[in-house]
Design an enzyme around this catalytic site. Structure first.
Site, mmCIF file in Angstrom:
data_model
loop_
_atom_site.group_PDB
_atom_site.id
_atom_site.type_symbol
_atom_site.label_atom_id
_atom_site.label_comp_id
_atom_site.label_asym_id
_atom_site.label_seq_id
_atom_site.Cartn_x
_atom_site.Cartn_y
_atom_site.Cartn_z
ATOM 1 C CB THR A 125 9.110 20.411 1.193
ATOM 2 O OG1 THR A 125 8.302 20.937 2.251
ATOM 3 C CG2 THR A 125 10.022 19.343 1.783
ATOM 4 C CD GLU A 127 7.064 20.437 7.221
ATOM 5 O OE1 GLU A 127 7.744 19.881 8.094
ATOM 6 O OE2 GLU A 127 6.115 21.194 7.476
ATOM 7 C CE1 TYR A 149 6.770 15.387 1.653
ATOM 8 C CE2 TYR A 149 7.165 17.329 2.998
ATOM 9 C CZ TYR A 149 6.838 16.764 1.783
ATOM 10 O OH TYR A 149 6.593 17.581 0.696
ATOM 11 C CE LYS A 153 8.970 15.713 -1.332
ATOM 12 N NZ LYS A 153 8.797 15.875 -2.772
HETATM 13 P P1 NAP Z 1 -0.257 15.580 -3.958
HETATM 14 O O1 NAP Z 1 -1.482 16.279 -4.365
HETATM 15 O O2 NAP Z 1 -0.236 14.789 -2.705
HETATM 16 O O3 NAP Z 1 0.190 14.646 -5.170
HETATM 17 C C1 NAP Z 1 1.204 13.710 -5.008
HETATM 18 C C2 NAP Z 1 1.337 12.852 -6.240
HETATM 19 O O4 NAP Z 1 2.309 11.849 -5.964
HETATM 20 C C3 NAP Z 1 0.049 12.129 -6.650
HETATM 21 O O5 NAP Z 1 -0.015 12.139 -8.048
HETATM 22 C C4 NAP Z 1 0.264 10.723 -6.137
HETATM 23 O O6 NAP Z 1 -0.326 9.759 -6.990
HETATM 24 C C5 NAP Z 1 1.764 10.577 -6.245
HETATM 25 N N1 NAP Z 1 2.259 9.602 -5.262
HETATM 26 C C6 NAP Z 1 1.960 9.522 -3.951
HETATM 27 N N2 NAP Z 1 2.613 8.507 -3.386
HETATM 28 C C7 NAP Z 1 3.316 7.917 -4.372
HETATM 29 C C8 NAP Z 1 4.170 6.789 -4.432
HETATM 30 N N3 NAP Z 1 4.409 6.059 -3.374
HETATM 31 N N4 NAP Z 1 4.717 6.475 -5.620
HETATM 32 C C9 NAP Z 1 4.455 7.205 -6.710
HETATM 33 N N5 NAP Z 1 3.646 8.264 -6.734
HETATM 34 C C10 NAP Z 1 3.089 8.620 -5.564
HETATM 35 O O7 NAP Z 1 0.976 16.602 -3.838
HETATM 36 P P2 NAP Z 1 1.124 18.066 -4.443
HETATM 37 O O8 NAP Z 1 0.570 19.028 -3.464
HETATM 38 O O9 NAP Z 1 0.694 18.086 -5.849
HETATM 39 O O10 NAP Z 1 2.720 18.231 -4.370
HETATM 40 C C11 NAP Z 1 3.533 17.895 -5.486
HETATM 41 C C12 NAP Z 1 4.966 17.740 -4.994
HETATM 42 O O11 NAP Z 1 5.406 18.950 -4.375
HETATM 43 C C13 NAP Z 1 5.168 16.643 -3.950
HETATM 44 O O12 NAP Z 1 6.418 16.046 -4.190
HETATM 45 C C14 NAP Z 1 5.187 17.397 -2.639
HETATM 46 O O13 NAP Z 1 5.939 16.700 -1.674
HETATM 47 C C15 NAP Z 1 5.858 18.689 -3.057
HETATM 48 N N6 NAP Z 1 5.484 19.850 -2.255
HETATM 49 C C16 NAP Z 1 4.183 20.249 -2.206
HETATM 50 C C17 NAP Z 1 3.861 21.368 -1.457
HETATM 51 C C18 NAP Z 1 2.439 21.861 -1.358
HETATM 52 O O14 NAP Z 1 2.176 22.732 -0.523
HETATM 53 N N7 NAP Z 1 1.516 21.395 -2.182
HETATM 54 C C19 NAP Z 1 4.873 22.086 -0.798
HETATM 55 C C20 NAP Z 1 6.177 21.608 -0.850
HETATM 56 C C21 NAP Z 1 6.488 20.514 -1.611
HETATM 57 P P3 NAP Z 1 -1.586 8.872 -6.622
HETATM 58 O O15 NAP Z 1 -2.685 9.452 -7.440
HETATM 59 O O16 NAP Z 1 -1.151 7.525 -7.049
HETATM 60 O O17 NAP Z 1 -1.790 8.974 -5.139
HETATM 61 N N1 GDD Z 2 -3.617 18.300 8.026
HETATM 62 C C1 GDD Z 2 -4.030 18.963 9.109
HETATM 63 N N2 GDD Z 2 -5.259 18.663 9.640
HETATM 64 N N3 GDD Z 2 -3.230 19.913 9.620
HETATM 65 C C2 GDD Z 2 -3.693 20.597 10.695
HETATM 66 C C3 GDD Z 2 -4.929 20.342 11.262
HETATM 67 C C4 GDD Z 2 -5.752 19.311 10.731
HETATM 68 O O1 GDD Z 2 -6.857 19.045 11.196
HETATM 69 N N4 GDD Z 2 -5.105 21.212 12.300
HETATM 70 C C5 GDD Z 2 -4.014 21.969 12.370
HETATM 71 N N5 GDD Z 2 -3.142 21.602 11.391
HETATM 72 C C6 GDD Z 2 -1.830 22.195 11.165
HETATM 73 C C7 GDD Z 2 -0.681 21.183 11.081
HETATM 74 O O2 GDD Z 2 -0.239 20.826 12.383
HETATM 75 C C8 GDD Z 2 0.338 22.003 10.314
HETATM 76 O O3 GDD Z 2 1.070 22.796 11.209
HETATM 77 C C9 GDD Z 2 -0.495 22.922 9.433
HETATM 78 O O4 GDD Z 2 -1.836 22.838 9.909
HETATM 79 C C10 GDD Z 2 -0.476 22.579 7.951
HETATM 80 O O5 GDD Z 2 -0.732 21.194 7.810
HETATM 81 P P1 GDD Z 2 -0.988 20.525 6.373
HETATM 82 O O6 GDD Z 2 -2.044 21.259 5.651
HETATM 83 O O7 GDD Z 2 -1.184 19.066 6.592
HETATM 84 O O8 GDD Z 2 0.345 20.834 5.573
HETATM 85 P P2 GDD Z 2 1.891 20.746 5.976
HETATM 86 O O9 GDD Z 2 2.380 22.140 6.198
HETATM 87 O O10 GDD Z 2 2.125 19.769 7.052
HETATM 88 O O11 GDD Z 2 2.534 20.152 4.658
HETATM 89 C C11 GDD Z 2 2.263 20.708 3.378
HETATM 90 O O12 GDD Z 2 3.188 21.727 3.070
HETATM 91 C C12 GDD Z 2 4.549 21.296 2.976
HETATM 92 C C13 GDD Z 2 5.399 22.527 2.637
HETATM 93 O O13 GDD Z 2 5.580 23.357 3.728
HETATM 94 C C14 GDD Z 2 2.315 19.565 2.370
HETATM 95 O O14 GDD Z 2 1.853 20.017 1.111
HETATM 96 C C15 GDD Z 2 3.736 19.049 2.210
HETATM 97 O O15 GDD Z 2 3.793 18.101 1.149
HETATM 98 C C16 GDD Z 2 4.649 20.247 1.889
HETATM 99 O O16 GDD Z 2 5.976 19.830 1.724
#
Ligand code: NAP
Ligand code: GDD
Length: 343
Positions: A125, A127, A149, A153
């Protein structure tokens, strides 16, 4: 037929990746937590649930992981399962370390023990960069994670690189920037905005409470990103790659774009936590700021340079910010219409 094992198949990326691999004639196995209901709404929404073999897997249990990999005999493992909500990671630092950091090592060690030719993808990520001073970030930018987190990661990223460099495992790490879709969880800001503003437009909700409106993210479309995960495992050599759009927008801009799709004209008043968004037509306050949604620490501006993925994998994001916001908002409008039909 190649066999793929996707951990976290019930999540956003798991669903799109499963769909992509099925379209590419893979036999797809997906893991879920014993306590999670499968197939779940996302795989059902994509209409692929019936084509997946589900297996229960606990990332904290090495013996269980070994048994699952022996049973499935995958050619490729896509490790997507994680506790992925940054805000929650401040409340669960021990658990997130066990799942998001040690969980990666357990899978890699099982691969090394059972069959070192299995190809491995790790979902890392942006992050991990945290308090970065360099923009855009590349694969060579130093890491400075700002939350549990990102820190967990980063361990997963390094152990993936170590297994590749020292044990010759085909293990790649995708440094993923935010990617969104109609399948995004409602706790994440983009989906919270598209869903809430749509509900407000159709009279099902009155206000949307947000945290830091000035926070900026590099937002892409999840469907584009899963293709790059696959490309990494098809490449002759494994490596680390940034996946990003290279453009950043604020949360406020995201709100404005959604409002535009919904034909709501928002006018902003006030500053910082006193900011309110007013519907210019009705005079109603529809967006407010609630400091409870602020993070204890916020990452600085994260914006990625995906030129390595472009040159080595021939990958680039296909979907613009405007297209992404539009398709997410239209999907939420569709849900409201369905709700009305069923009500
Ligand atoms: P997501 O929608 O939150 O899905 C996460 C998956 O992980 C779900 O299938 C969940 O299963 C499973 N999970 C959660 N906690 C777990 C645990 N304790 N043990 C085993 N499985 C668990 O995430 P996503 O957006 O698809 O992201 C996929 C991957 O990419 C993650 O590793 C995330 O950190 C990484 N990533 C995502 C983003 C993004 O913007 N989407 C960006 C950077 C990295 P349940 O159904 O059991 O909850
Ligand atoms: N969730 C949330 N809810 N975020 C908010 C809100 C709110 O009401 N208001 C403002 N934000 C701001 C957060 O402070 C953050 O800066 C930004 O919106 C994005 O928040 P999220 O959508 O929760 O995502 P994230 O950037 O923290 O994390 C996601 O992206 C990462 C990669 O950059 C997740 O998908 C992570 O799993 C992933 O690694």
């Amino acid at each position: 037929m190649k066999r793929a094992l996707i951990t976290g198949i019930t999540g956003q990326d798991g669903a799109y990746l499963a769909q992509f691999l099925l379209e590419h004639q893979y036999q797809v196995y997906g893991t879920h937590r014993a306590t999670s209901a499968v197939p779940g709404w996302r795989l059902q929404a994509l209409g692929v649930a019936q084509d997946i073999a589900f297996v229960s897997l606990d990332l904290l249990d090495f013996e269980n992981i070994v048994q699952v990999i022996r049973q499935v005999e995958p050619d490729e493992i896509y490790h997507l399962a994680a506790q992925s909500f940054v805000a929650k990671s401040f409340e669960q630092p021990l658990y997130i370390t066990d799942v998001d950091a040690m969980g990666v090592t357990r899978i890699l060690e099982a691969i090394r023990t059972i069959n070192p030719t299995i190809r491995f993808f790790q979902a890392s990520t942006a992050e991990m960069f945290g308090e970065v001073q360099i923009s855009p970030q590349s694969e060579n930018t130093p890491f400075l994670p700002r939350n549990p987190y990102g820190t967990a990661k980063l361990y997963g990223h390094w152990i993936t690189s170590n297994f590749r460099d020292t044990l010759n495992i085909h293990a790649s790490s995708g440094i993923l920037y935010n990617h969104e879709s109609p399948l995004r969880g409602e706790e994440f800001v983009t989906r919270k905005i598209t869903k809430s503003l749509t509900q407000i437009k159709y009279g099902l909700q009155t206000t949307l409470e947000l945290g830091n409106l000035e926070a900026q993210r590099d937002w892409g479309y999840a469907k584009d990103y899963v293709e790059a995960m696959w490309k990494m495992l098809q490449s002759e050599t494994a490596d680390n790659y940034i996946l990003a759009t290279g453009k950043t927008r604020s949360v406020k801009e995201f709100v404005e774009m959604v409002a535009q799709v919904l034909e709501i004209q928002i006018s902003w008043q006030g500053q910082a936590e006193n900011t309110v968004g007013i519907d210019a037509k009705t005079g109603q306050t529809i967006v407010t700021v609630n400091p409870n949604f602020y993070r204890p620490t916020e990452t600085t501006v994260l914006v990625g340079d995906a030129s390595k993925a472009q040159s080595k994998l021939n990958w680039q994001p296909k979907t613009s910010f405007e297209e992404l916001v539009t398709l997410m908002t239209l999907a939420d409008i569709e849900k409201v219409m369905q709700f009305r039909v069923n009500a």
